[in-house]
Design a protein around this motif. Structure first.
Motif, mmCIF file in Angstrom:
data_model
loop_
_atom_site.group_PDB
_atom_site.id
_atom_site.type_symbol
_atom_site.label_atom_id
_atom_site.label_comp_id
_atom_site.label_asym_id
_atom_site.label_seq_id
_atom_site.Cartn_x
_atom_site.Cartn_y
_atom_site.Cartn_z
ATOM 1 N N ASP A 288 -5.399 47.209 93.885
ATOM 2 C CA ASP A 288 -5.245 47.901 92.604
ATOM 3 C C ASP A 288 -6.552 48.499 92.076
ATOM 4 O O ASP A 288 -7.026 48.137 91.008
ATOM 5 N N HIS A 290 -6.971 51.852 91.578
ATOM 6 C CA HIS A 290 -6.518 52.825 90.575
ATOM 7 C C HIS A 290 -7.538 53.913 90.249
ATOM 8 O O HIS A 290 -7.735 54.269 89.081
ATOM 9 N N HIS A 371 1.699 52.868 93.402
ATOM 10 C CA HIS A 371 1.041 54.047 92.829
ATOM 11 C C HIS A 371 0.594 55.022 93.915
ATOM 12 O O HIS A 371 0.085 56.088 93.611
ATOM 13 N N LYS A 457 13.953 46.070 90.362
ATOM 14 C CA LYS A 457 12.776 46.932 90.437
ATOM 15 C C LYS A 457 12.371 47.195 91.881
ATOM 16 O O LYS A 457 11.812 48.230 92.201
ATOM 17 N N HIS A 481 -0.748 44.065 92.610
ATOM 18 C CA HIS A 481 0.272 44.678 91.756
ATOM 19 C C HIS A 481 0.314 44.187 90.305
ATOM 20 O O HIS A 481 0.346 44.996 89.397
ATOM 21 N N VAL A 482 0.345 42.878 90.067
ATOM 22 C CA VAL A 482 0.503 42.429 88.674
ATOM 23 C C VAL A 482 -0.824 42.461 87.896
ATOM 24 O O VAL A 482 -0.849 42.164 86.706
ATOM 25 N N PHE A 507 -0.429 51.987 78.219
ATOM 26 C CA PHE A 507 0.915 51.585 78.634
ATOM 27 C C PHE A 507 0.989 50.069 78.823
ATOM 28 O O PHE A 507 1.909 49.412 78.344
ATOM 29 N N VAL A 511 3.208 46.979 76.870
ATOM 30 C CA VAL A 511 4.111 45.988 77.470
ATOM 31 C C VAL A 511 3.411 44.633 77.634
ATOM 32 O O VAL A 511 3.874 43.765 78.378
HETATM 33 O O1 D5M Z 1 1.511 47.494 87.891
HETATM 34 C C1 D5M Z 1 0.740 46.746 87.005
HETATM 35 C C2 D5M Z 1 1.610 45.811 86.255
HETATM 36 O O2 D5M Z 1 2.260 46.554 85.230
HETATM 37 C C3 D5M Z 1 2.731 45.175 87.056
HETATM 38 O O3 D5M Z 1 2.913 43.833 86.666
HETATM 39 C C4 D5M Z 1 3.952 45.929 86.671
HETATM 40 C C5 D5M Z 1 3.646 46.368 85.293
HETATM 41 N N1 D5M Z 1 4.371 47.601 85.056
HETATM 42 C C6 D5M Z 1 4.108 48.774 85.630
HETATM 43 N N2 D5M Z 1 5.004 49.701 85.228
HETATM 44 C C7 D5M Z 1 5.863 49.076 84.388
HETATM 45 C C8 D5M Z 1 7.007 49.488 83.625
HETATM 46 N N3 D5M Z 1 7.477 50.744 83.651
HETATM 47 N N4 D5M Z 1 7.600 48.557 82.859
HETATM 48 C C9 D5M Z 1 7.145 47.302 82.804
HETATM 49 N N5 D5M Z 1 6.074 46.876 83.477
HETATM 50 C C10 D5M Z 1 5.436 47.730 84.268
HETATM 51 P P1 D5M Z 1 1.073 48.872 88.526
HETATM 52 O O4 D5M Z 1 1.863 48.995 89.760
HETATM 53 O O5 D5M Z 1 -0.371 48.841 88.797
HETATM 54 O O6 D5M Z 1 1.390 49.896 87.502
#
Ligand code: D5M
Ligand code: FE
Ligand code: ZN
Length: 536
Positions: A288, A290, A371, A457, A481-482, A507, A511
């Motif tokens: 990650d 990015h 990504h 998902k 990822h997380v 973003f 969340v």
């Molecule tokens: O994911 C980084 C973290 O963010 C991973 O736990 C999932 C979360 N994430 C990413 N997109 C969403 C949406 N649309 N809703 C909820 N949570 C989300 P990454 O893959 O680096 O974006």
């Protein structure tokens, strides 16, 4: 811009079309006037040289010293301070993460080590033994994808999953197909191996689990007061389990039920003995990055890259990257407002520039994440030719997501980790949470599948075989990822979620994701101990 740090030296050299060996970079970084030294080293390199050697740089620096001795030398104010006398040009933390955060409670790793001050690179840099290295990739879907997206492909991928996971369970129970179980007289004992097709609680608080095999389905009842009822909390749809129990008295009437006495996951044997490398060698496990996001932590990355050039990192010979090299485009709503680089190819170009900062002698392996510019459905093939070309720096190897990479005998299962979101959402907090991502990884190990649940998902690309099954037990399981750091051992398998290099995005704030950014887990391949270094 001053050129003190090895990362800057490398990026300046590459912008002029040169590479340099690690020692040469360190020498340039340690020069009194790195800019002038670099200029001179490039100027004096013969036309056919692409990579500057340490001998060449030493010769250039020796000339500088001779010039310094003369009274006419302009020199800079710091005169002839040597590398060791000067302090750190830019503070590089490189601090092993301590145990305070409680995330690494169940690790056997090397934690809580005293704070080390990683200052300027030492002169005596390492000399890797290339002959001792080995890196082999297995389970890579790249170039092997057969799926056409038809219904039949879904049937074959699920059949394959069932076949391979049920094989792991059949040695432990004496199972019959559900069609045969239906014909058995009531009251008898039997076992079933099946894929979980439904989980329901009954009015009286018991659990009704429907198991499906290739011959049909069968309902199995787990009473709430059984000692293993807790295991029902861990069940996910589509995973393969085995149950043993007693058939209801009315079984041969056609609507019987199995009262479950034991429940089994494919699991990792408790006595599993991981393999280790034959020499002291380390791998940095990251994910990650990015690049392309406004929140990409360029400074932390450069500190990491600089640290890799130091003597302290001399045993780090492998760099494994578990996906999300770049921020990508159109991945989540309004992402474009936070992009630093809007073109995906430019993002990979920039990633490649950052990759150039790490030592050229590292063995690098990268797999894609959600990504990245490859298909989203798993298994994801490795990057296409165009992207490989862009990322060809340091001859990095590229493979699909997931892949098992065997590094000097140690099997490391690399998986980006999209299914972790699902495991965390479905299971109770104590079994899987964002604060303890490694526990969610334990669940995947227990289920012997990197993405058990289909239809949420985690998108599945139907293939003839299920690339997401863990046929053999890995020694190390590496995901990302997380964006959370967490590691620990499950039945002696080290599970590592490696955090990220991106600060919290708007973003993520919306969340409630609070990322662990700028950490590099460093794995000892000879002991499977881990140290986490912080660069943020
Ligand atoms: O994911 C980084 C973290 O963010 C991973 O736990 C999932 C979360 N994430 C990413 N997109 C969403 C949406 N649309 N809703 C909820 N949570 C989300 P990454 O893959 O680096 O974006
Ligand atoms: Fe990510
Ligand atoms: Zn991701």
């Amino acid at each position: 811009m001053p050129l003190e740090t090895p990362a800057r030296i490398v990026s300046e050299l590459t912008s002029r079309g040169y590479n340099a060996d690690r020692e040469a970079v360190t020498l340039l970084a340690g020069a009194d006037d790195p800019d002038a030294a670099l200029d001179a080293a490039v100027e004096r390199a013969s036309d056919d040289v692409l990579k500057l050697s340490s001998d060449h740089v030493e010769a250039v620096l020796a000339e500088f010293e001779r010039a310094d001795d003369t009274p006419t030398s302009s020199g800079n104010e710091s005169g002839n301070e040597s590398v060791t006398e000067t302090g750190s040009p830019e503070e590089t933390k490189g601090v092993p993460r301590s145990e305070e955060n409680g995330r690494n409670r169940d690790t056997d790793g090397d934690v809580g080590e005293s704070v080390t001050d990683v200052s300027r690179p030492d002169e005596s840099v390492r000399d890797p033994d290339f002959d001792a290295r080995s890196l082999e990739i297995d389970g890579d879907v790249t170039g092997e994808s057969t799926g056409t997206g038809e219904y039949e492909d879904f049937v074959s991928v699920f059949r394959d999953r069932f076949k391979r996971l049920s094989k792991q369970l059949r040695s432990r129970v004496n199972a019959r197909p559900t069609s045969a179980v239906r014909k058995m007289p009531g009251g008898g004992d039997t076992a079933i191996v099946g894929m979980v097709s439904d989980i329901r609680s009954t009015a009286s608080g018991h659990w009704l689990i429907e198991l499906e095999d290739t011959s049909g389905t069968y309902p199995c009842l787990v009473m709430k007061d059984r000692e293993f009822a807790d295991a029902v909390d861990e069940l996910l749809h589509d995973e393969v389990i085995a149950v043993e129990g007693t058939l209801s008295d009315d079984n041969d009437d056609g609507d019987g039920i199995l009262f479950v006495d034991s429940l089994y996951f494919p699991d990792v044997p408790r006595t599993y003995k991981p393999s280790t490398a034959d020499r002291h060698v380390q791998a940095a496990l990251i994910s990650d990055v990015h690049v392309g996001s406004q929140e990409f932590m360029a400074d932390a990355w450069s500190r990491f890259a600089d640290w890799l050039h130091t003597e302290e990192a001399e045993h780090v010979e492998y760099l494994l990257v578990a996906g999300d090299m770049v921020e990508g485009v159109g991945v989540y709503p309004n992402q474009d407002e936070e992009l630093d680089i809007v073109d995906i190819y430019d993002q990979y170009e920039q990633f490649s520039e950052y990759l150039k900062e790490v030592p050229g002698d590292l063995e690098i392996l990268m797999i894609p994440g959600n990504h990245d510019a490859v298909r989203l459905a798993e298994p994801q093939p490795g990057f296409d030719e165009e992207l490989r070309d862009i990322m060809s720096v340091h001859d990095a190897r590229i493979s699909g997501n997931p892949s098992t990479v065997t590094v000097e005998g140690v099997d490391i299962l690399m998986y980006h980790g999209v299914s972790l979101d699902e495991v965390i959402a479905e299971l109770p907090d104590e079994k899987a949470s964002y604060d303890d991502p490694h526990k969610a990884m334990y669940q995947l190990l227990k289920k012997r599948h990197v993405a058990p649940q289909f239809g949420g998902k985690t998108r599945l690309a139907p293939e003839e075989k299920d690339y997401l099954v863990m046929d053999s037990v890995p020694d190390v399981f590496h995901t990302g990822h997380v964006h959370k750091l967490g590691w620990g051992k499950y039945h002696n398998v080290l599970a590592v979620n490696s955090g990220c290099w991106q600060e919290q995005t708007a973003f993520q704030k919306s969340v409630n994701i609070d990322p662990d950014a700028g950490f590099a887990p460093i794995l000892d391949l000879d002991t499977l101990d881990m140290t986490v270094r912080q660069f943020s």
